[in-house]
Design an enzyme around this catalytic site. Structure first.
Site, mmCIF file in Angstrom:
data_model
loop_
_atom_site.group_PDB
_atom_site.id
_atom_site.type_symbol
_atom_site.label_atom_id
_atom_site.label_comp_id
_atom_site.label_asym_id
_atom_site.label_seq_id
_atom_site.Cartn_x
_atom_site.Cartn_y
_atom_site.Cartn_z
ATOM 1 N N LYS A 178 1.301 5.106 -12.559
ATOM 2 C CA LYS A 178 1.255 5.595 -11.180
ATOM 3 C C LYS A 178 2.569 5.234 -10.494
ATOM 4 C CE LYS A 178 0.331 3.728 -7.342
ATOM 5 N NZ LYS A 178 1.388 4.424 -6.576
ATOM 6 N N GLU A 254 5.871 -8.165 -11.795
ATOM 7 C CA GLU A 254 7.250 -8.415 -11.378
ATOM 8 C C GLU A 254 7.257 -8.211 -9.868
ATOM 9 O OE1 GLU A 254 10.444 -8.136 -9.983
ATOM 10 O OE2 GLU A 254 10.971 -6.355 -11.133
ATOM 11 N N CYS A 288 14.852 -6.239 -5.811
ATOM 12 C CA CYS A 288 14.144 -7.520 -5.732
ATOM 13 C C CYS A 288 15.033 -8.665 -6.208
ATOM 14 C CB CYS A 288 12.845 -7.458 -6.515
ATOM 15 S SG CYS A 288 13.087 -6.785 -8.142
ATOM 16 N N GLU A 385 11.971 -11.114 2.167
ATOM 17 C CA GLU A 385 12.861 -10.239 1.410
ATOM 18 C C GLU A 385 13.419 -9.210 2.395
ATOM 19 O OE1 GLU A 385 12.286 -8.762 -3.180
ATOM 20 O OE2 GLU A 385 10.646 -8.475 -1.796
HETATM 21 P P1 ADP Z 1 7.014 -1.969 -1.621
HETATM 22 O O1 ADP Z 1 6.807 -2.904 -0.486
HETATM 23 O O2 ADP Z 1 8.260 -2.206 -2.392
HETATM 24 O O3 ADP Z 1 6.752 -0.529 -1.325
HETATM 25 P P2 ADP Z 1 4.446 -2.153 -2.825
HETATM 26 O O4 ADP Z 1 3.921 -3.346 -3.523
HETATM 27 O O5 ADP Z 1 3.787 -1.733 -1.557
HETATM 28 O O6 ADP Z 1 5.981 -2.443 -2.672
HETATM 29 O O7 ADP Z 1 4.459 -0.885 -3.788
HETATM 30 C C1 ADP Z 1 4.717 -0.950 -5.154
HETATM 31 C C2 ADP Z 1 3.750 -0.036 -5.856
HETATM 32 O O8 ADP Z 1 2.433 -0.495 -5.615
HETATM 33 C C3 ADP Z 1 3.793 1.415 -5.401
HETATM 34 O O9 ADP Z 1 3.575 2.266 -6.514
HETATM 35 C C4 ADP Z 1 2.612 1.495 -4.455
HETATM 36 O O10 ADP Z 1 2.069 2.781 -4.353
HETATM 37 C C5 ADP Z 1 1.639 0.588 -5.171
HETATM 38 N N1 ADP Z 1 0.550 0.078 -4.339
HETATM 39 C C6 ADP Z 1 0.573 -0.301 -3.039
HETATM 40 N N2 ADP Z 1 -0.654 -0.690 -2.640
HETATM 41 C C7 ADP Z 1 -1.481 -0.569 -3.712
HETATM 42 C C8 ADP Z 1 -2.863 -0.827 -3.968
HETATM 43 N N3 ADP Z 1 -3.675 -1.295 -2.999
HETATM 44 N N4 ADP Z 1 -3.349 -0.569 -5.187
HETATM 45 C C9 ADP Z 1 -2.556 -0.097 -6.168
HETATM 46 N N5 ADP Z 1 -1.257 0.164 -6.005
HETATM 47 C C10 ADP Z 1 -0.710 -0.076 -4.799
#
Ligand code: ADP
Length: 484
Positions: A178, A254, A288, A385
């Site tokens: 995903k 990560e 990161c 960050e």
């Molecule tokens: P960033 O702050 O860098 O956007 P995130 O951790 O929000 O980092 O996003 C990294 C990935 O995690 C993306 O693919 C995002 O769609 C996914 N993501 C965010 N929230 C969820 C969740 N509740 N369940 C699964 N995937 C998630």
């Protein structure tokens, strides 16, 4: 822009390009100008379950291939990625914003994982252990884990996926991935090339979605999915780890970092400036492993400050598809607002703006490359960050002091320091509580090296021979009845 045939709108499930079961789609925008690039399938639970079933079915035949046979397909894919690097880079810059030259660099870096793991998977050695009985032999074999899920971020839409998928597929696993909602197009383009390279249906499935939580829930709750590899924020990583607990899934995480970049008084200052510019401003500061806190020995502080301002003054800000630009837009409005808030908070707490400090005149999502002085380690900007082109300078007086400051964070991904003193290099290298330490070096990523963090920056490693272990299970075979 030349996107060619690799700009895809559908999800890729079981070797087929397909609309979401709901028939819904969502828009992907160019952060440089807000224009719509494409409308892509908005996958949900039903699509995820279909992809998991396809990956499960494909696992039997994919894992049964020899490592050499899998390597041939990965190398064909590698060649295709390099042959189409410009089209892939155009898609990447359009959806993510980074300058084209950095996008091409990312495609090559992403492809290098295919080459590395195609080679490495041929060396998945087992073991034969002497047994106390002459009638018994103790054997250890390594086998692919099974169906793996990957959830990837927007800041390296190609490389973060390639790192996972190359290791997984080389090991004999299959994958359901995903990508981030801001940048699904690079992942779909990767799948289009995988298809062309002859990766069989179901081995790699890509689910674009605007409903990350729904797809994430379906992936983590499935007993068929044996492993989750996630790159993203610590907050979401923690949530996914919880969601993986009921099915006791293996996890590689990560997560966020808060990298110290230390310039000692005995450093080669010009080399340190090169490393700092690359580490801090690459990808507009949205990595990161970006230098997040720049510790400068008080005696070299005036020289470092002046040289940094000179370099930052010359940086060109603007759309990534214009050749002379060094700094593209930030990914979205929330990212700009976050950087703005951190800078304002630092200024209220006594920081001094040496250059920049505001949104860029180019408008939209552009932020000025910025240098802030008089930062202290307890300010919000030094605790979070930044994920933007903002350099924060923290003066220090002694080695012991700076090591304590550098380690005073729950994160432990990357750290950097510059020194020419061999004793200090070893001492500080050992003392920094980080998974990766760049010593007289600002760019540390390589397919041959183990990438990953300690403390709340994650679990497991990606890249190198160690990264393959994350996709393998160890099995102990106890063989009796040897004696006649
Ligand atoms: P960033 O702050 O860098 O956007 P995130 O951790 O929000 O980092 O996003 C990294 C990935 O995690 C993306 O693919 C995002 O769609 C996914 N993501 C965010 N929230 C969820 C969740 N509740 N369940 C699964 N995937 C998630």
């Amino acid at each position: 822009m030349n996107f060619s045939a690799y700009l895809k709108n559908d999800a890729y499930i079981d070797g087929k390009w397909t609309a979401a079961a709901s028939d819904k789609s969502f828009a992907v925008f160019n952060p440089a100008d807000g224009s719509k690039i494409a409308s892509v399938a908005d996958c949900g639970k039903a699509d995820t379950e279909r992809a998991i079933a396809a990956a499960d079915k494909a696992f039997a035949s994919w894992s049964a291939l020899t490592a050499t046979a899998r390597a041939e397909k990965l190398m064909a894919w590698h060649a295709l990625m390099l042959a189409h690097e410009n089209e892939l880079a155009n898609i990447l810059t359009a959806e993510m914003g980074k300058p084209l030259v950095e996008a091409v660099g990312e495609i090559r870096y992403g492809a290098s994982y295919l080459e590395w793991y195609a080679e490495e998977a041929k060396r998945v050695y087992g073991d034969v252990i002497p047994h106390s009985s002459g009638d018994v032999r103790t054997l250890v074999v390594k086998q692919p884990i099974g169906v793996c899920a990957a959830i990837t971020p927007w800041n390296f839409p190609n490389a973060m996926l390639m790192r996972k998928v190359a290791a997984a597929l080389a090991a004999g696993c299959t994958m359901v991935a995903k990508p981030a909602e801001d940048t699904p197009l690079s992942a779909l383009a990767i799948a289009a090339l995988a298809e062309q390279a002859g990766i069989p249906p179901g081995v790699l499935n890509i689910l674009p979605t605007s409903k990350a939580a729904e797809v994430g829930q379906a992936l983590t709750s499935s007993p068929i999915v044996r492993k989750l590899s996630f790159t993203g924020s610590t907050e979401v990583g923690r949530l996914l780890l919880e969601q993986c607990a009921p099915t006791i899934k293996k996890t590689s995480l990560e997560l966020g970092g808060n990298a110290p970049f230390i310039i000692f008084d005995d450093a080669d200052i010009d080399a340190a400036m090169e490393g700092l510019i690359a580490s801090k401003f690459r990808n507009a500061g949205q990595t990161c492993v970006c230098a997040n806190r720049i510790f400068v020995h008080r005696s070299v502080h005036p020289e470092v400050t002046q040289k940094l301002i000179d370099r930052v003054q010359r940086m060109k800000v603007g759309p990534g598809d214009t050749a002379e630009n060094d700094i593209g837009p930030l990914i979205n409005v929330a990212a700009v607002e976050k950087v703005e808030k951190l800078v304002a908070g630092a200024m209220r707490a006594g920081a001094q703006v040496l250059i920049g400090g505001d949104r860029h005149a180019a408008g939209g999502l552009f932020f000025q490359p910025t240098v802030l002085d008089n930062i202290s380690n307890d300010m919000e900007i030094a605790r979070s960050e930044i994920f933007g082109p903002v350099a924060t300078l923290i003066p220090f007086d002694s080695e012991a002091e700076v090591i304590a400051l550098a380690n005073d964070t729950p994160y432990g991904l990357a750290a950097y320091f510059y020194s020419r003193d061999i004793g200090r290099v070893w001492r500080v290298g050992e003392a920094l509580e980080y998974g990766m330490v760049g010593i007289n070096q600002g760019i540390i990523s390589s397919a041959a090296a183990p990438f990953g963090g300690v403390k709340q920056s994650g679990l497991g490693r990606e890249g190198s021979k160690y990264g393959l272990e994350d996709y393998l299970e160890m099995k102990y075979l106890c063989l009796g009845g040897i004696a006649e």
